[in-house]
Motif scaffolding. Structure first.
Motif, mmCIF file in Angstrom:
data_model
loop_
_atom_site.group_PDB
_atom_site.id
_atom_site.type_symbol
_atom_site.label_atom_id
_atom_site.label_comp_id
_atom_site.label_asym_id
_atom_site.label_seq_id
_atom_site.Cartn_x
_atom_site.Cartn_y
_atom_site.Cartn_z
ATOM 1 N N ILE A 1 -10.987 0.375 3.754
ATOM 2 C CA ILE A 1 -11.717 -0.811 3.324
ATOM 3 C C ILE A 1 -10.695 -1.741 2.677
ATOM 4 C CG2 ILE A 1 -13.528 -1.744 1.835
ATOM 5 C CD1 ILE A 1 -14.684 0.073 3.969
ATOM 6 N N LEU A 2 -10.578 -2.947 3.216
ATOM 7 C CA LEU A 2 -9.675 -3.949 2.659
ATOM 8 C C LEU A 2 -10.501 -5.040 1.996
ATOM 9 C CD1 LEU A 2 -7.107 -4.290 5.583
ATOM 10 C CD2 LEU A 2 -6.893 -2.904 3.518
ATOM 11 N N THR A 3 -10.006 -5.543 0.880
ATOM 12 C CA THR A 3 -10.683 -6.601 0.142
ATOM 13 C C THR A 3 -9.863 -7.868 0.251
ATOM 14 O OG1 THR A 3 -11.492 -4.928 -1.404
ATOM 15 C CG2 THR A 3 -11.657 -7.225 -2.106
ATOM 16 N N ASP A 4 -10.504 -8.959 0.674
ATOM 17 C CA ASP A 4 -9.778 -10.219 0.807
ATOM 18 C C ASP A 4 -9.676 -10.921 -0.548
ATOM 19 O OD1 ASP A 4 -12.201 -11.564 0.386
ATOM 20 O OD2 ASP A 4 -12.455 -12.107 2.487
ATOM 21 N N GLU B 1 -15.299 -7.271 1.162
ATOM 22 C CA GLU B 1 -14.783 -6.015 1.707
ATOM 23 C C GLU B 1 -15.115 -5.909 3.184
ATOM 24 O OE1 GLU B 1 -16.430 -2.865 -0.661
ATOM 25 O OE2 GLU B 1 -14.938 -3.155 -2.233
ATOM 26 N N LYS B 2 -14.155 -5.375 3.943
ATOM 27 C CA LYS B 2 -14.347 -5.194 5.381
ATOM 28 C C LYS B 2 -13.597 -3.932 5.790
ATOM 29 C CE LYS B 2 -14.065 -7.801 9.680
ATOM 30 N NZ LYS B 2 -13.675 -9.058 10.314
ATOM 31 N N GLU B 3 -14.199 -3.171 6.705
ATOM 32 C CA GLU B 3 -13.570 -1.929 7.164
ATOM 33 C C GLU B 3 -12.632 -2.225 8.329
ATOM 34 O OE1 GLU B 3 -14.761 2.676 8.102
ATOM 35 O OE2 GLU B 3 -16.205 1.130 8.631
ATOM 36 N N PHE B 4 -11.424 -1.651 8.250
ATOM 37 C CA PHE B 4 -10.410 -1.819 9.280
ATOM 38 C C PHE B 4 -9.904 -0.464 9.722
ATOM 39 C CE2 PHE B 4 -10.388 -5.959 7.379
ATOM 40 C CZ PHE B 4 -10.009 -6.828 8.387
ATOM 41 N N GLU B 5 -9.359 -0.445 10.946
ATOM 42 C CA GLU B 5 -8.715 0.753 11.472
ATOM 43 C C GLU B 5 -7.210 0.516 11.499
ATOM 44 O OE1 GLU B 5 -8.550 3.618 15.421
ATOM 45 O OE2 GLU B 5 -9.900 1.891 15.411
ATOM 46 N N HIS B 6 -6.455 1.445 10.939
ATOM 47 C CA HIS B 6 -4.993 1.381 10.958
ATOM 48 C C HIS B 6 -4.534 1.764 12.355
ATOM 49 C CE1 HIS B 6 -1.028 3.493 10.238
ATOM 50 N NE2 HIS B 6 -0.773 2.223 9.989
ATOM 51 N N ILE B 7 -3.750 0.882 13.008
ATOM 52 C CA ILE B 7 -3.333 1.158 14.381
ATOM 53 C C ILE B 7 -1.847 1.467 14.530
ATOM 54 C CG2 ILE B 7 -5.234 -0.060 15.489
ATOM 55 C CD1 ILE B 7 -3.291 -2.452 15.873
ATOM 56 N N ASP B 8 -1.026 1.026 13.573
ATOM 57 C CA ASP B 8 0.408 1.309 13.700
ATOM 58 C C ASP B 8 1.113 0.976 12.391
ATOM 59 O OD1 ASP B 8 2.782 2.108 14.896
ATOM 60 O OD2 ASP B 8 3.060 0.278 16.043
ATOM 61 N N THR B 9 2.295 1.576 12.225
ATOM 62 C CA THR B 9 3.166 1.326 11.077
ATOM 63 C C THR B 9 4.576 1.175 11.598
ATOM 64 O OG1 THR B 9 1.777 2.706 9.652
ATOM 65 C CG2 THR B 9 4.022 2.291 8.893
ATOM 66 N N LEU B 10 5.305 0.216 11.031
ATOM 67 C CA LEU B 10 6.717 0.090 11.392
ATOM 68 C C LEU B 10 7.518 -0.336 10.174
ATOM 69 C CD1 LEU B 10 7.847 -3.085 11.784
ATOM 70 C CD2 LEU B 10 6.430 -2.959 13.799
ATOM 71 N N GLU B 11 8.818 -0.024 10.229
ATOM 72 C CA GLU B 11 9.734 -0.445 9.178
ATOM 73 C C GLU B 11 10.663 -1.494 9.763
ATOM 74 O OE1 GLU B 11 13.142 1.256 6.147
ATOM 75 O OE2 GLU B 11 11.749 2.664 7.090
ATOM 76 N N ASP B 12 10.838 -2.582 9.032
ATOM 77 C CA ASP B 12 11.694 -3.671 9.479
ATOM 78 C C ASP B 12 12.445 -4.219 8.271
ATOM 79 O OD1 ASP B 12 12.442 -5.581 11.683
ATOM 80 O OD2 ASP B 12 11.570 -7.017 10.265
ATOM 81 N N ASN B 13 13.758 -4.212 8.357
ATOM 82 C CA ASN B 13 14.609 -4.722 7.273
ATOM 83 C C ASN B 13 14.264 -4.103 5.916
ATOM 84 O OD1 ASN B 13 16.100 -6.453 8.973
ATOM 85 N ND2 ASN B 13 14.510 -8.021 8.802
ATOM 86 N N GLY B 14 13.986 -2.795 5.911
ATOM 87 C CA GLY B 14 13.741 -2.083 4.671
ATOM 88 C C GLY B 14 12.327 -2.208 4.120
ATOM 89 N N THR B 15 11.448 -2.916 4.820
ATOM 90 C CA THR B 15 10.062 -3.069 4.379
ATOM 91 C C THR B 15 9.158 -2.367 5.385
ATOM 92 O OG1 THR B 15 10.568 -5.207 3.373
ATOM 93 C CG2 THR B 15 8.253 -4.737 3.793
ATOM 94 N N VAL B 16 8.125 -1.682 4.874
ATOM 95 C CA VAL B 16 7.171 -0.987 5.733
ATOM 96 C C VAL B 16 5.955 -1.894 5.915
ATOM 97 C CG1 VAL B 16 5.677 1.034 5.970
ATOM 98 C CG2 VAL B 16 7.957 1.267 4.959
ATOM 99 N N TYR B 17 5.569 -2.080 7.186
ATOM 100 C CA TYR B 17 4.431 -2.920 7.548
ATOM 101 C C TYR B 17 3.382 -2.070 8.250
ATOM 102 C CZ TYR B 17 7.677 -6.755 6.702
ATOM 103 O OH TYR B 17 8.574 -7.617 6.126
ATOM 104 N N LEU B 18 2.115 -2.402 8.031
ATOM 105 C CA LEU B 18 1.007 -1.704 8.662
ATOM 106 C C LEU B 18 0.147 -2.719 9.392
ATOM 107 C CD1 LEU B 18 1.527 -0.342 5.641
ATOM 108 C CD2 LEU B 18 -0.147 1.216 6.520
#
Length: 96
Positions: free
Chosen positions: A11-14, A19-36
């Motif tokens: 559940i993510l809050t804007d 509040e809205k429910e989301f599905e996590h689909i991928d994670t990656l690291e770029d230039n030392g930062t982790v993104y989802l």
């Protein structure tokens, strides 16, 4: 069942407190930062999927998710995620 095949819903809050429910689909690291990357959990087949990209930031020793505010960075990350997802779902070519 393997952890690899389980869906990750959150559940993510804007900024307005919605509040809205989301599905996590991928994670990656770029230039030392982790993104989802997330898509809405309730997705109609007629709708184009909204992709939400968040980054992990540390605040007071705690990891939090934060929005990517730079439009160029957000577009670059979106393209990286889409390339990765295409690679994941492309059928392997058969050897001739």
């Amino acid at each position: 069942m393997s952890e690899e095949y389980k869906n990750n819903f959150v559940i993510l809050t804007d900024e307005e407190g919605n509040e809205k429910e989301f599905e996590h689909i991928d994670t990656l690291e770029d230039n030392g930062t982790v993104y989802l990357a997330f898509i809405p959990a309730e997705l109609n087949l007629e709708e184009e999927a909204e992709v939400v990209i968040l980054k992990i930031v540390e605040e007071d020793g705690e990891e939090l998710l934060a929005s990517v505010d730079d439009d160029e960075e957000n577009l670059r990350l979106y393209n990286l995620f889409m390339d990765r997802l295409e690679d994941m779902y492309d059928a392997p070519e058969e050897d001739e």
